[in-house]
Write a protein that holds these residues in place. Sequence first.
Motif, PDB file in Angstrom:
ATOM      1  N   SER A  12       0.838  -1.331   0.192  1.00 45.61           N
ATOM      2  CA  SER A  12       0.027  -0.009  -0.155  1.00 45.61           C
ATOM      3  C   SER A  12       0.942   1.366   0.100  1.00 45.61           C
ATOM      4  N   ILE A  13       1.726   1.184   0.796  1.00 48.78           N
ATOM      5  CA  ILE A  13       2.733   2.444   0.998  1.00 48.78           C
ATOM      6  C   ILE A  13       3.383   2.563  -0.506  1.00 48.78           C
ATOM      7  N   SER A  14       4.137   1.391  -0.955  1.00 48.27           N
ATOM      8  CA  SER A  14       4.729   1.581  -2.117  1.00 48.27           C
ATOM      9  C   SER A  14       3.995   1.911  -3.254  1.00 48.27           C
ATOM     10  N   LEU A  16       1.184   3.898  -3.397  1.00 49.13           N
ATOM     11  CA  LEU A  16       0.661   5.523  -2.966  1.00 49.13           C
ATOM     12  C   LEU A  16       1.951   6.084  -3.368  1.00 49.13           C
ATOM     13  N   SER A  17       3.197   5.800  -2.884  1.00 44.89           N
ATOM     14  CA  SER A  17       4.381   6.597  -3.509  1.00 44.89           C
ATOM     15  C   SER A  17       4.692   6.579  -4.971  1.00 44.89           C
ATOM     16  N   VAL A  18       4.566   5.410  -5.773  1.00 49.14           N
ATOM     17  CA  VAL A  18       4.746   5.093  -6.824  1.00 49.14           C
ATOM     18  C   VAL A  18       3.920   5.967  -7.797  1.00 49.14           C
ATOM     19  N   PHE A  20       2.222   8.721  -6.895  1.00 51.67           N
ATOM     20  CA  PHE A  20       2.524  10.135  -6.760  1.00 51.67           C
ATOM     21  C   PHE A  20       3.502  10.471  -7.594  1.00 51.67           C
ATOM     22  N   TRP A  21       4.369   9.811  -7.541  1.00 51.15           N
ATOM     23  CA  TRP A  21       5.826  10.185  -8.345  1.00 51.15           C
ATOM     24  C   TRP A  21       5.324   9.836  -9.717  1.00 51.15           C
ATOM     25  N   THR A  24       3.870  12.910 -11.006  1.00 49.42           N
ATOM     26  CA  THR A  24       4.551  14.095 -11.145  1.00 49.42           C
ATOM     27  C   THR A  24       5.572  14.191 -12.493  1.00 49.42           C
ATOM     28  N   LEU A  79      -3.391  -1.059  -5.300  1.00 50.89           N
ATOM     29  CA  LEU A  79      -3.474  -0.419  -3.966  1.00 50.89           C
ATOM     30  C   LEU A  79      -4.648  -0.563  -3.284  1.00 50.89           C
TER      31      LEU A  79
END
Length: 105
Positions: A12-14, A16-18, A20-21, A24, A79
């Motif tokens: 889940s954390i990975s 979310l990070s990917v 968002f990255w 961008t 996710l």
Amino acid sequence: MTITKIAAYLISISMLSVIFWAQTQVSLFDSIIPSLPWGIVSLVDLYAGFIFIGIWIVFKENIFSSIVWIFFLAILGNLTTAIYIIYSLKDSNGDINKFFMGKNI
């Protein structure tokens, strides 16, 4: 079940990070992935997995919950799968049968 819970939280954390990255770097709507042959294979594979997870969700949950979970599965991908696994683990209270079968136990 603890390993599953840890993996689901890390995924889940990975994810979310990917997500968002990636947003961008290039907009979801400007991606070239659908124009590449292996991009198409990846998308078909991804949505086939969504269908299988969706079937499991429909089997386990009531119709309203199923619709909500499947909507987010289609939008947020795996996710949502990871979050659903965390939800199912908490709901099952360590009972593996309830984890897999839900209301059908």
